[in-house]
Write a protein that holds these residues in place. Structure first.
Motif, PDB file in Angstrom:
ATOM      1  N   ALA A 162       0.806  -0.937   0.340  1.00 13.30           N
ATOM      2  CA  ALA A 162      -0.016   0.268  -0.302  1.00 13.30           C
ATOM      3  C   ALA A 162       0.821   0.867   0.053  1.00 13.30           C
ATOM      4  O   ALA A 162       1.685   0.900   0.304  1.00 13.30           O
ATOM      5  CB  ALA A 162      -1.158   0.092   1.176  1.00 13.30           C
ATOM      6  N   ILE A 163       0.552   2.261  -0.503  1.00 10.88           N
ATOM      7  CA  ILE A 163       0.968   3.909  -0.982  1.00 10.88           C
ATOM      8  C   ILE A 163      -0.043   5.201   0.452  1.00 10.88           C
ATOM      9  O   ILE A 163      -0.974   4.690  -0.288  1.00 10.88           O
ATOM     10  CB  ILE A 163       1.470   3.699  -2.087  1.00 10.88           C
ATOM     11  CG1 ILE A 163       0.372   4.422  -2.759  1.00 10.88           C
ATOM     12  CG2 ILE A 163       2.754   2.793  -2.681  1.00 10.88           C
ATOM     13  CD1 ILE A 163       0.756   5.082  -4.546  1.00 10.88           C
ATOM     14  N   ILE A 164       0.640   5.881   0.465  1.00 11.51           N
ATOM     15  CA  ILE A 164       0.054   7.122   1.059  1.00 11.51           C
ATOM     16  C   ILE A 164       0.436   7.959   0.247  1.00 11.51           C
ATOM     17  O   ILE A 164       2.252   8.055   0.681  1.00 11.51           O
ATOM     18  CB  ILE A 164       0.194   7.669   2.387  1.00 11.51           C
ATOM     19  CG1 ILE A 164      -0.459   6.017   3.093  1.00 11.51           C
ATOM     20  CG2 ILE A 164      -0.175   8.575   2.483  1.00 11.51           C
ATOM     21  CD1 ILE A 164      -0.581   6.576   4.637  1.00 11.51           C
ATOM     22  N   THR A 165       0.432   8.717  -0.651  1.00 11.39           N
ATOM     23  CA  THR A 165       1.322  10.089  -1.489  1.00 11.39           C
ATOM     24  C   THR A 165       0.176  11.311  -1.390  1.00 11.39           C
ATOM     25  O   THR A 165      -0.683  11.302  -1.209  1.00 11.39           O
ATOM     26  CB  THR A 165       0.731   9.622  -3.046  1.00 11.39           C
ATOM     27  OG1 THR A 165       1.019  11.010  -3.740  1.00 11.39           O
ATOM     28  CG2 THR A 165      -0.756   9.463  -3.081  1.00 11.39           C
ATOM     29  N   CYS A 166       1.252  11.627  -0.825  1.00  6.66           N
ATOM     30  CA  CYS A 166       0.531  13.698  -0.088  1.00  6.66           C
ATOM     31  C   CYS A 166       1.224  14.571  -0.843  1.00  6.66           C
ATOM     32  O   CYS A 166       2.620  14.512  -1.282  1.00  6.66           O
ATOM     33  CB  CYS A 166       1.237  13.615   1.011  1.00  6.66           C
ATOM     34  SG  CYS A 166       0.309  12.940   2.481  1.00  6.66           S
ATOM     35  N   TYR A 167      -0.003  15.869  -1.828  1.00 11.87           N
ATOM     36  CA  TYR A 167       1.027  16.580  -2.612  1.00 11.87           C
ATOM     37  C   TYR A 167       1.985  16.056  -3.468  1.00 11.87           C
ATOM     38  O   TYR A 167       2.921  17.002  -3.989  1.00 11.87           O
ATOM     39  CB  TYR A 167       1.425  17.725  -1.408  1.00 11.87           C
ATOM     40  CG  TYR A 167       0.869  18.011  -0.471  1.00 11.87           C
ATOM     41  CD1 TYR A 167      -0.776  17.779  -0.163  1.00 11.87           C
ATOM     42  CD2 TYR A 167       1.338  18.035   0.759  1.00 11.87           C
ATOM     43  CE1 TYR A 167      -1.034  17.764   1.306  1.00 11.87           C
ATOM     44  CE2 TYR A 167       0.730  18.327   2.133  1.00 11.87           C
ATOM     45  CZ  TYR A 167      -0.587  18.443   2.673  1.00 11.87           C
ATOM     46  OH  TYR A 167      -0.756  18.585   3.421  1.00 11.87           O
ATOM     47  N   SER A 168       0.961  15.313  -4.677  1.00 10.40           N
ATOM     48  CA  SER A 168       1.474  14.317  -5.539  1.00 10.40           C
ATOM     49  C   SER A 168       1.240  15.064  -6.761  1.00 10.40           C
ATOM     50  O   SER A 168      -0.228  15.517  -6.822  1.00 10.40           O
ATOM     51  CB  SER A 168       2.256  13.511  -5.658  1.00 10.40           C
ATOM     52  OG  SER A 168       1.038  12.450  -5.502  1.00 10.40           O
ATOM     53  N   THR A 169       1.301  14.440  -8.011  1.00  9.54           N
ATOM     54  CA  THR A 169       0.738  14.522  -9.608  1.00  9.54           C
ATOM     55  C   THR A 169       1.038  13.525 -10.295  1.00  9.54           C
ATOM     56  O   THR A 169       1.513  12.690 -10.219  1.00  9.54           O
ATOM     57  CB  THR A 169       0.455  16.592  -9.936  1.00  9.54           C
ATOM     58  OG1 THR A 169      -0.439  16.122 -11.026  1.00  9.54           O
ATOM     59  CG2 THR A 169       2.321  15.937 -10.645  1.00  9.54           C
ATOM     60  N   ASP A 170      -0.548  13.169 -11.060  1.00  4.62           N
ATOM     61  CA  ASP A 170      -0.439  11.886 -12.112  1.00  4.62           C
ATOM     62  C   ASP A 170       0.247  12.515 -13.333  1.00  4.62           C
ATOM     63  O   ASP A 170       0.011  12.088 -13.838  1.00  4.62           O
ATOM     64  CB  ASP A 170      -1.484  11.299 -12.028  1.00  4.62           C
ATOM     65  CG  ASP A 170      -2.820  12.613 -12.423  1.00  4.62           C
ATOM     66  OD1 ASP A 170      -3.037  13.648 -12.089  1.00  4.62           O
ATOM     67  OD2 ASP A 170      -4.699  12.194 -12.823  1.00  4.62           O
ATOM     68  N   ASP A 171       0.532  14.034 -13.202  1.00  2.00           N
ATOM     69  CA  ASP A 171       1.117  15.070 -14.571  1.00  2.00           C
ATOM     70  C   ASP A 171       2.015  15.541 -14.382  1.00  2.00           C
ATOM     71  O   ASP A 171       1.709  16.650 -13.848  1.00  2.00           O
ATOM     72  CB  ASP A 171      -0.549  15.373 -14.984  1.00  2.00           C
ATOM     73  CG  ASP A 171      -0.530  15.732 -15.833  1.00  2.00           C
ATOM     74  OD1 ASP A 171       0.806  15.747 -17.226  1.00  2.00           O
ATOM     75  OD2 ASP A 171      -1.470  15.883 -17.125  1.00  2.00           O
ATOM     76  N   ARG A 172       2.899  15.168 -15.008  1.00  7.86           N
ATOM     77  CA  ARG A 172       4.424  15.821 -14.693  1.00  7.86           C
ATOM     78  C   ARG A 172       4.363  17.168 -14.828  1.00  7.86           C
ATOM     79  O   ARG A 172       4.609  18.363 -14.429  1.00  7.86           O
ATOM     80  CB  ARG A 172       5.858  14.694 -14.133  1.00  7.86           C
ATOM     81  CG  ARG A 172       5.660  13.983 -13.010  1.00  7.86           C
ATOM     82  CD  ARG A 172       6.989  13.001 -13.668  1.00  7.86           C
ATOM     83  NE  ARG A 172       8.282  13.850 -14.432  1.00  7.86           N
ATOM     84  CZ  ARG A 172       8.999  13.854 -14.507  1.00  7.86           C
ATOM     85  NH1 ARG A 172       8.809  13.176 -15.411  1.00  7.86           N
ATOM     86  NH2 ARG A 172      10.367  14.248 -14.536  1.00  7.86           N
ATOM     87  N   PHE A 173       3.844  16.993 -16.620  1.00  7.39           N
ATOM     88  CA  PHE A 173       3.488  18.507 -17.515  1.00  7.39           C
ATOM     89  C   PHE A 173       2.557  19.945 -16.739  1.00  7.39           C
ATOM     90  O   PHE A 173       2.755  20.863 -16.446  1.00  7.39           O
ATOM     91  CB  PHE A 173       3.927  18.215 -18.498  1.00  7.39           C
ATOM     92  CG  PHE A 173       3.637  19.519 -19.548  1.00  7.39           C
ATOM     93  CD1 PHE A 173       4.968  20.618 -19.410  1.00  7.39           C
ATOM     94  CD2 PHE A 173       2.511  20.291 -20.056  1.00  7.39           C
ATOM     95  CE1 PHE A 173       5.003  21.097 -20.030  1.00  7.39           C
ATOM     96  CE2 PHE A 173       2.760  21.035 -20.774  1.00  7.39           C
ATOM     97  CZ  PHE A 173       3.522  21.597 -21.431  1.00  7.39           C
ATOM     98  N   LYS A 174       1.378  19.665 -16.334  1.00  6.93           N
ATOM     99  CA  LYS A 174      -0.104  19.774 -16.477  1.00  6.93           C
ATOM    100  C   LYS A 174       0.461  20.396 -14.881  1.00  6.93           C
ATOM    101  O   LYS A 174      -0.014  21.503 -14.974  1.00  6.93           O
ATOM    102  CB  LYS A 174      -1.180  19.300 -17.004  1.00  6.93           C
ATOM    103  CG  LYS A 174      -2.729  19.941 -16.555  1.00  6.93           C
ATOM    104  CD  LYS A 174      -3.894  19.409 -16.813  1.00  6.93           C
ATOM    105  CE  LYS A 174      -4.606  19.703 -16.585  1.00  6.93           C
ATOM    106  NZ  LYS A 174      -5.662  18.852 -17.133  1.00  6.93           N
ATOM    107  N   ASP A 175       0.640  20.091 -13.817  1.00 10.93           N
ATOM    108  CA  ASP A 175       0.280  20.822 -13.257  1.00 10.93           C
ATOM    109  C   ASP A 175       1.708  19.940 -11.748  1.00 10.93           C
ATOM    110  O   ASP A 175       1.346  20.406 -10.768  1.00 10.93           O
ATOM    111  CB  ASP A 175      -1.384  20.436 -12.025  1.00 10.93           C
ATOM    112  CG  ASP A 175      -1.394  19.199 -12.047  1.00 10.93           C
ATOM    113  OD1 ASP A 175      -3.104  19.058 -11.555  1.00 10.93           O
ATOM    114  OD2 ASP A 175      -0.415  18.297 -11.991  1.00 10.93           O
ATOM    115  N   ASP A 176       2.650  20.522 -12.646  1.00 11.55           N
ATOM    116  CA  ASP A 176       4.101  20.005 -11.706  1.00 11.55           C
ATOM    117  C   ASP A 176       4.298  21.956 -11.224  1.00 11.55           C
ATOM    118  O   ASP A 176       3.907  22.514 -11.703  1.00 11.55           O
ATOM    119  CB  ASP A 176       4.589  19.147 -12.027  1.00 11.55           C
ATOM    120  CG  ASP A 176       5.866  18.455 -10.978  1.00 11.55           C
ATOM    121  OD1 ASP A 176       5.688  18.905  -9.691  1.00 11.55           O
ATOM    122  OD2 ASP A 176       6.944  18.201 -10.992  1.00 11.55           O
ATOM    123  N   ILE A 177       5.784  21.730 -10.573  1.00  5.95           N
ATOM    124  CA  ILE A 177       5.851  22.909 -10.330  1.00  5.95           C
ATOM    125  C   ILE A 177       6.589  23.612 -11.324  1.00  5.95           C
ATOM    126  O   ILE A 177       7.626  24.831 -11.133  1.00  5.95           O
ATOM    127  CB  ILE A 177       7.127  23.233  -8.768  1.00  5.95           C
ATOM    128  CG1 ILE A 177       7.399  23.833  -8.580  1.00  5.95           C
ATOM    129  CG2 ILE A 177       8.620  22.000  -9.618  1.00  5.95           C
ATOM    130  CD1 ILE A 177       8.490  24.184  -7.178  1.00  5.95           C
TER     131      ILE A 177
END
Length: 664
Positions: A136-151
């Motif tokens: 299992a995982i816990i992912t906080c404040y990440s994205t599935d789309d590295r271009f559209k809404d990363d930093i």
């Protein structure tokens, strides 16, 4: 339960590289193996995240778990080279680390992976690799789309935080391994790390559309590859919340979501508050999937979200009033449609249809606050009246009753541009009876990306077409007596880099509609336990941080300057000594962004950093200057780094990159 902390362990990789780990073990279980929790990041377990690691991982140990904090290859005390973020090699190493953990006599073979931001990203990415022991995982404040809404980019617009974060990562990666960990060979390894240091801002800015570079590590490419349960966490003041509904809608394994009011900090330290008992909630998740206990997590609503109540637009917001609600996801309620009126109205029908031009000043956005809040003073959006003078605005009548939204608002704009490259910026604000306006959500869009991010196309000047702007996910209650406002502009400085030319958009209000995720409201969810923490870390405050945050206009030249200056602590933490290891850290950074309201070619961004770390006889100073300018055809990025040890120069490096602009 007592805790055994192993300060340093080498984890060998198959290519001979060794990764450095800090391990927290439950003591007093009679040697019985336990499930293990992995956090895997490049921010230095020895000192960089030490103050945060022990209270979190120590809590899991008290619940009978082992916890393992690993420095990614080429970072902290780990060997090797880190050439970029989220590389396949980073994932390969993680798969090996998980197998190593599962094989230890203190582990029962079941591993969970967790993290926020970088480690939230790689938890998703590694889950898609399906290592057998990862349950299992816990992912906080990440994205599935590295271009559209990363930093780096936001809906096809280049974020100014690309330079900020890339420069910070350069300073971070210039730090040496600790000789108390790595021994006498530390100096040679450090000098090689300095020689191999990438110019991160240019590396990322070069890829200006959703190409194979960004597709790698974007789990939206194949959601079905993730075959373990996922708890996904977002926050309204953070920048990585849009992925929460997407993941909940697309993951095929058990998933649950939490969205709170916080910025980019773990929810048990959440700011603005209220913080929650996140570690207790995480333990419920681990117990369910790593121990096979029915903890009731699957009886919880698919999404538990905090509905923000109206609040005055104070840029330093310590507490956000509101309440928790539970919601099915995807939404079951239909969207409510509202029409833009040519007379500035927003309502059930289109009034006084008109074609309205707008060309915002290039300084439009000065009241935006930071792209990503982290709990620092002054970072939240200010009163939106500051920016609304440079936008088209559309208001509802005064509300007779509360209006509550939860989800993704969408604005269909029928528009034309007078330039082939242009931006549109949409904000939704809560207008209080006294006229103050609090920003509820916003979104930017490079209009050459209107049909997708993988194949941008220039606009045909003068041609009207309908563009859909999906605003950032939000949860808010507009109180009776307030109004809802939609604002439309053409620039958003200092959040995004401007278009090559100042463009005028013409909005056809008769064919422009807002779709609001209205919910019935009135309900609530019990929420969460109060925050809990594990082990306290002995830390001495050497000197508090100082912070300056200003926006000024030169009324002789017209130039607008935005400055943040944090001395002694990048995120307000101050100059600290971690007493267990004797290391003192100080990180100062000044940002200066300038632009003339009439001319995007005047945009200029300069950062200066000083990172100091060490102890008696081992003192490192890293000085880094980076800057970015542009013309209509190219971006220009420069950098200079000077590194010293015990007052003696070690390395000077310079960078000078010219990147062609590709419809951006």
């Amino acid at each position: 339960m007592a805790t055994e902390i192993i300060e340093h362990v080498w984890i060998p990789m198959s290519d001979g590289t060794r990764l450095s780990a800090r391990i927290f073990l439950p003591d007093g279980q009679g040697g019985a193996p336990a499930p293990a929790i992995l956090e895997y990041i490049p921010y230095r377990k020895r000192d960089g995240t030490r103050g945060r690691d022990a209270p979190m991982h120590g809590y899991f140990v008290q619940q009978g778990y082992a916890a393992v904090r690993v420095d990614i290859r080429g970072s902290g005390d780990s060997e090797g080279h880190m050439a970029d973020e989220y590389l396949k090699l980073e994932q390969d190493d993680a798969v090996e680390v998980i197998a190593w953990i599962a094989a230890q006599d203190w582990c029962d073979g079941n591993v969970g992976m967790m993290g926020k931001s970088w480690s939230g990203f790689n938890a998703l990415q590694v889950a898609a690799r399906r290592p057998p022991a990862l349950k299992a995982i816990i992912t906080c404040y990440s994205t599935d789309d590295r271009f559209k809404d990363d930093i780096h980019f936001m809906n096809g617009c280049l974020l100014n935080d690309n330079l900020w974060w890339g420069s910070i990562m350069m300073a971070y990666q210039a730090r040496p391994q600790d000789p108390e960990i790595t021994g006498p060979d530390w100096r040679g390894a450090w000098e090689k790390r300095l020689d191999d240091l990438p110019f991160f801002p240019a590396l990322w800015a070069e890829h200006q559309s959703y190409d194979d570079y960004w597709k790698h590590g974007s789990v939206q490419e194949d959601y079905s590859a993730i075959e373990c349960p996922v708890l996904v966490v977002g926050a309204w003041a953070d920048s990585y919340t849009n992925s929460v509904p997407r993941l909940l809608e697309n993951l095929t394994l058990p998933s649950r979501g939490i969205i709170g009011p916080w910025g980019h900090v773990y929810p048990h330290d959440g700011a603005p508050g209220p913080a929650i008992g996140f570690l207790q909630e995480a333990t419920r998740w681990w117990d369910q999937w790593l121990r096979g206990r029915d903890t009731g997590v699957m009886e919880e609503p698919k999404l538990r979200a905090y509905i923000n109540d109206p609040i005055a637009p104070n840029p330093t917001r310590r507490h956000q009033p509101g309440r928790w609600v539970g919601s099915a996801w995807p939404r079951e309620e239909p969207m409510q449609q509202m029409h833009l009126g040519g007379n500035g109205t927003l309502g059930d029908r289109a009034e006084a249809p008109a074609r309205l031009p707008i060309r915002s000043p290039q300084s439009h956005g000065i009241a935006a606050g930071e792209w990503m809040a982290v709990g620092c003073p002054g970072e939240m959006p200010a009163d939106q009246r500051i920016d609304d003078g440079g936008a088209l605005t559309f208001d509802t009548p005064v509300l007779d009753e509360d209006l509550e939204i939860l989800g993704v608002p969408e604005l269909d704009l029928h528009l034309a541009s007078d330039k082939p490259v242009a931006q549109v910026v949409v904000r939704i604000g809560d207008v209080a009876p006294d006229g103050q306006i609090t920003r509820v959500t916003y979104q930017v869009l490079n209009l050459t990306h209107r049909d997708g991010h993988d194949d941008p196309k220039p606009l045909e000047p003068g041609r009207f077409e309908t563009v859909k702007v999906k605003l950032s996910t939000c949860g808010h209650r507009f109180a009776a007596g307030h109004r809802l406002r939609v604002s439309v502009g053409t620039a958003y400085w200092p959040i995004i880099w401007p278009s090559p030319e100042a463009a005028t958009l013409t909005i056809d209000t008769a064919a422009s509609t807002l779709h609001l995720p209205v919910r019935a409201g009135g309900d609530s969810h019990p929420g969460f336990e109060p925050p809990a923490h594990g082990i306290d870390v002995p830390v001495t405050m050497i000197r508090p941080a100082t912070l300056e945050r200003t926006a000024t206009t030169d009324f002789l030249t017209g130039e607008v300057t935005y400055v943040t200056d944090g001395q002694g602590g990048l995120f307000g933490e101050g100059v600290l000594r971690f007493d267990e290891v004797g290391t003192v850290l100080s990180h100062s950074l000044r940002r200066e962004l300038k632009i003339h309201p009439d001319d995007p070619a005047t945009a200029a961004y300069r950062l200066s950093q000083v990172y100091e770390m060490g102890r008696e006889g081992w003192q490192t100073v890293i000085r880094l200057e980076t800057e970015m300018t542009s013309d209509p055809d190219s971006f220009f990025l420069k950098g200079r780094m000077d590194v010293s040890h015990n007052g003696e120069p070690v390395r000077t490096r310079t960078w000078d990159e010219t990147l062609p602009r590709d419809l951006i």
